[in-house]
Design an enzyme around this catalytic site. Sequence first.
Site, PDB file in Angstrom:
ATOM      1  N   HIS A   6      11.037 -14.713 -10.113  1.00 18.12           N
ATOM      2  CA  HIS A   6       9.661 -14.473 -10.555  1.00 18.12           C
ATOM      3  C   HIS A   6       9.670 -13.319 -11.548  1.00 18.12           C
ATOM      4  CE1 HIS A   6       5.487 -13.604 -10.708  1.00 18.12           C
ATOM      5  NE2 HIS A   6       5.518 -12.570  -9.887  1.00 18.12           N
ATOM      6  N   ASN A  20       3.612 -11.104 -16.558  1.00 14.91           N
ATOM      7  CA  ASN A  20       3.590 -11.755 -15.245  1.00 14.91           C
ATOM      8  C   ASN A  20       2.506 -12.837 -15.269  1.00 14.91           C
ATOM      9  OD1 ASN A  20       3.235 -12.481 -12.583  1.00 14.91           O
ATOM     10  ND2 ASN A  20       3.325 -10.403 -11.770  1.00 14.91           N
ATOM     11  N   CYS A  37       2.015 -15.702  -6.540  1.00  8.85           N
ATOM     12  CA  CYS A  37       3.140 -15.819  -7.476  1.00  8.85           C
ATOM     13  C   CYS A  37       4.259 -16.703  -6.936  1.00  8.85           C
ATOM     14  CB  CYS A  37       3.688 -14.439  -7.828  1.00  8.85           C
ATOM     15  SG  CYS A  37       2.445 -13.347  -8.497  1.00  8.85           S
TER      16      CYS A  37
HETATM   17  O1  UT7 Z   1       3.678 -10.564  -9.062  1.00 11.86           O
HETATM   18  C1  UT7 Z   1       3.735 -10.008  -7.784  1.00 11.86           C
HETATM   19  C2  UT7 Z   1       4.765  -8.991  -7.679  1.00 11.86           C
HETATM   20  N1  UT7 Z   1       4.464  -7.856  -8.520  1.00 11.86           N
HETATM   21  C3  UT7 Z   1       5.100  -6.744  -8.292  1.00 11.86           C
HETATM   22  O2  UT7 Z   1       5.894  -6.718  -7.377  1.00 11.86           O
HETATM   23  C4  UT7 Z   1       4.802  -5.556  -9.145  1.00 11.86           C
HETATM   24  C5  UT7 Z   1       5.498  -4.369  -8.537  1.00 11.86           C
HETATM   25  N2  UT7 Z   1       5.261  -3.066  -9.169  1.00 11.86           N
HETATM   26  C6  UT7 Z   1       5.626  -2.734 -10.412  1.00 11.86           C
HETATM   27  O3  UT7 Z   1       6.044  -3.540 -11.205  1.00 11.86           O
HETATM   28  C7  UT7 Z   1       5.561  -1.260 -10.744  1.00 11.86           C
HETATM   29  O4  UT7 Z   1       5.281  -0.508  -9.593  1.00 11.86           O
HETATM   30  C8  UT7 Z   1       4.522  -0.891 -11.858  1.00 11.86           C
HETATM   31  C9  UT7 Z   1       4.954  -1.433 -13.203  1.00 11.86           C
HETATM   32  C10 UT7 Z   1       3.172  -1.456 -11.506  1.00 11.86           C
HETATM   33  C11 UT7 Z   1       4.410   0.624 -11.981  1.00 11.86           C
HETATM   34  O5  UT7 Z   1       5.697   1.160 -12.266  1.00 11.86           O
HETATM   35  P1  UT7 Z   1       6.230   2.429 -11.432  1.00 11.86           P
HETATM   36  O6  UT7 Z   1       7.537   2.770 -11.990  1.00 11.86           O
HETATM   37  O7  UT7 Z   1       6.168   2.052  -9.980  1.00 11.86           O
HETATM   38  O8  UT7 Z   1       5.191   3.521 -11.815  1.00 11.86           O
HETATM   39  P2  UT7 Z   1       4.321   4.450 -10.873  1.00 11.86           P
HETATM   40  O9  UT7 Z   1       3.145   3.698 -10.376  1.00 11.86           O
HETATM   41  O10 UT7 Z   1       5.215   5.116  -9.880  1.00 11.86           O
HETATM   42  O11 UT7 Z   1       3.879   5.553 -11.880  1.00 11.86           O
HETATM   43  C12 UT7 Z   1       4.781   6.474 -12.485  1.00 11.86           C
HETATM   44  C13 UT7 Z   1       4.003   7.370 -13.420  1.00 11.86           C
HETATM   45  C14 UT7 Z   1       2.766   7.962 -12.777  1.00 11.86           C
HETATM   46  O12 UT7 Z   1       2.555   9.244 -13.356  1.00 11.86           O
HETATM   47  P3  UT7 Z   1       2.986  10.578 -12.573  1.00 11.86           P
HETATM   48  O13 UT7 Z   1       2.254  10.528 -11.277  1.00 11.86           O
HETATM   49  O14 UT7 Z   1       4.484  10.446 -12.385  1.00 11.86           O
HETATM   50  O15 UT7 Z   1       2.584  11.652 -13.490  1.00 11.86           O
HETATM   51  C15 UT7 Z   1       1.657   7.041 -13.231  1.00 11.86           C
HETATM   52  O16 UT7 Z   1       0.398   7.680 -13.260  1.00 11.86           O
HETATM   53  O17 UT7 Z   1       3.544   6.591 -14.547  1.00 11.86           O
HETATM   54  C16 UT7 Z   1       2.120   6.676 -14.618  1.00 11.86           C
HETATM   55  N3  UT7 Z   1       1.625   5.373 -15.061  1.00 11.86           N
HETATM   56  C17 UT7 Z   1       1.520   5.022 -16.343  1.00 11.86           C
HETATM   57  N4  UT7 Z   1       1.771   5.683 -17.478  1.00 11.86           N
HETATM   58  C18 UT7 Z   1       1.555   5.018 -18.634  1.00 11.86           C
HETATM   59  C19 UT7 Z   1       1.249   4.326 -14.270  1.00 11.86           C
HETATM   60  N5  UT7 Z   1       0.894   3.302 -15.041  1.00 11.86           N
HETATM   61  C20 UT7 Z   1       1.042   3.702 -16.324  1.00 11.86           C
HETATM   62  C21 UT7 Z   1       0.834   3.082 -17.554  1.00 11.86           C
HETATM   63  N6  UT7 Z   1       1.111   3.772 -18.702  1.00 11.86           N
HETATM   64  N7  UT7 Z   1       0.394   1.802 -17.669  1.00 11.86           N
END
Ligand code: UT7
Length: 338
Positions: A265, A295, A115
């Site tokens: 980005h 992205n 990226c």
């Molecule tokens: O391009 C290179 C750079 N890219 C990045 O740096 C990306 C960085 N990461 C992110 O943008 C975020 O971490 C994500 C968007 C991928 C995820 O967001 P988050 O706020 O970190 O969510 P999480 O992984 O902590 O998940 C929170 C909750 C979890 O449920 P519980 O355990 O709290 O019950 C996940 O299972 O949300 C759940 N979850 C979802 N729910 C609905 C994870 N993905 C989804 C989804 N839809 N797509």
Amino acid sequence: MTLFKAYIKGTGSFFPAKKLTNKDLEKLVDTNDQWIKERTGISSRSIAADNETTSDLAYQASLQAIKSANIKKTDIDFIILATATPDYPMPNTACLVQHKLGIQNCPALDMSAACSGFVYALSVANQFIQTGTYKNILVIGAEVLHNFVNYTDRNTCILFGDGAGATILSRNEQCDDSVNNSINDRGIASHHLGADGSQSDLLEVPAGGSAQVITPEILKNHGHCVVMKGKELFKEAVLSMSQRCTEALEKNNLTNKDIDWVIPHQANTRIINAVAKQLDVPLEKVINEIKNMGNTSAATVPMALDIAVKDGRIKKGHWVLLVAFGSGLTSGSVLLKY
Ligand code: UT7
């Protein structure tokens, strides 16, 4: 030795016609529109058609950039294309773009820094202009990522889209070092690059290279697709991009108040907002186009730049800070007077 100044003379971008909305994703994985919007800021992404390749998208964006720079295709001295999703392992995608443009007499190179690729490519192009080697360089970020996305993995499939952004980086013939803070002073002030290979496992495509060739088994298990440790990556993204921005400001004796626009980005609106907060830059000065783009990896920065130039937000003479972060973990910033 006289160092020339390199400025962005033209921009272009291309979004494939097909859209993948959050509602579409609700049918594929256990997710919902509200969660995706709240956690990422994304509503829809462009997806290339089956017969559309990275070089096709790059070509379309390049045509626009060439037109807006008001140069001839044959004025291009060098093509640098940043991508993580080339058309083929070889030949490189920049050569394919060169052929599509119908030109022959210039070198063409792909750059792989995930990226951060476009920011890396712009930094390399800047060196060739500064030293007087070349006058006009076509610098592109282009991706067809959807072929490397696992549409059964809700952690990743909600994020990525396809697209291309292009710029013409040219020698500023008017540049006069004695005239500061004027439009004559347009150009790149500095660039700051970084990488931390020890954390490569936070974002990777495990198969498809020399470490792991693609087999039917790997394809079945989506081994050729992006895997991501989102939470850890999030923290690193904010940290690295903030650091690269601070380095740029310090190097040029500028403060956050001097910056007209930050173009980070476009990985996640919450990352963009967190970087703005770290820098203490108001969100009104931050270009965030992720809503309808997702992205697009190496393409996000030049695509967002082109949108903001075309809609008149970015004007000649504005200080613009480009900053990116990606797999590797690569990061980079370019500070320029547009
Ligand atoms: O391009 C290179 C750079 N890219 C990045 O740096 C990306 C960085 N990461 C992110 O943008 C975020 O971490 C994500 C968007 C991928 C995820 O967001 P988050 O706020 O970190 O969510 P999480 O992984 O902590 O998940 C929170 C909750 C979890 O449920 P519980 O355990 O709290 O019950 C996940 O299972 O949300 C759940 N979850 C979802 N729910 C609905 C994870 N993905 C989804 C989804 N839809 N797509």
